[in-house]
Design an enzyme around this catalytic site. Structure first.
Site, PDB file in Angstrom:
ATOM      1  N   GLY A  78       0.845  -1.186   0.000  1.00  0.00           N
ATOM      2  CA  GLY A  78       0.000   0.000   0.000  1.00  0.00           C
ATOM      3  C   GLY A  78       0.879   1.234   0.000  1.00  0.00           C
ATOM      4  N   TYR A  79       0.305   2.326  -0.477  1.00  0.00           N
ATOM      5  CA  TYR A  79       1.059   3.554  -0.677  1.00  0.00           C
ATOM      6  C   TYR A  79       0.612   4.621   0.307  1.00  0.00           C
ATOM      7  CZ  TYR A  79       2.819   1.081  -4.574  1.00  0.00           C
ATOM      8  OH  TYR A  79       3.446   0.125  -5.321  1.00  0.00           O
TER       9      TYR A  79
END
Length: 155
Positions: A28-29
């Protein structure tokens, strides 16, 4: 400075994966979708990482640190809406190069990408991929994992 030099391709035909290592990956960012620099959380089986990647196509700055599962879980909620899950197969090509083939899961499940890393940009640009590799998407920003996490599969 750590530099990642790689090319990325669609997969035209699935190769024999019986001699590869398989890992489950979720990432995830943390950074805003418009930021050119990426700050990513990644779980790869039972290991956890935080990675910073700079802008670029074939060559990008990359810095990575292993973190604890607890640290990962503290920040993971902040990646909501900017995540991918995939199975990663790591194997060797006949020329001795290592490939990483990602079979995406969930809403990206029809997508498979393969990456090869190089020691120089010259070697990367001169590389002739095997027949099972498809279109070269190295410079197509729609196929960056961060973009896929936010926008889904390109049309």
């Amino acid at each position: 400075m750590s530099l990642e030099i790689e090319r990325k391709f669609l997969v035209a035909t699935m190769p024999d994966l019986s001699q590869t290592r398989k890992a489950f990956v979720r990432q995830g960012y943390l950074t805003h979708p418009d930021d050119s620099t990426e700050l990513r959380l990644r779980q790869k089986n039972d290991q956890y990482f935080m990675t910073l990647k700079g802008g670029g196509d074939i060559a990008r700055v990359e810095r990575e640190a292993e973190i604890s599962g607890t640290q990962f879980e503290i920040f993971w909620p902040e990646t909501e809406g900017r995540r991918v899950e995939k199975e990663r197969y790591t194997g060797l090509l006949p020329d001795g190069r290592t490939f990483e083939l990602d079979v995406f899961l969930g809403s990206l499940s029809s997508l498979c990408l393969v990456e090869i890393e190089f020691n120089s940009e010259e070697a990367a640009r001169a590389y002739s991929p095997p027949d099972w590799f498809g279109a070269d998407v190295t410079e197509d920003k729609r196929y960056k994992n961060k973009t896929l996490a936010i926008n889904g599969i390109p049309n």
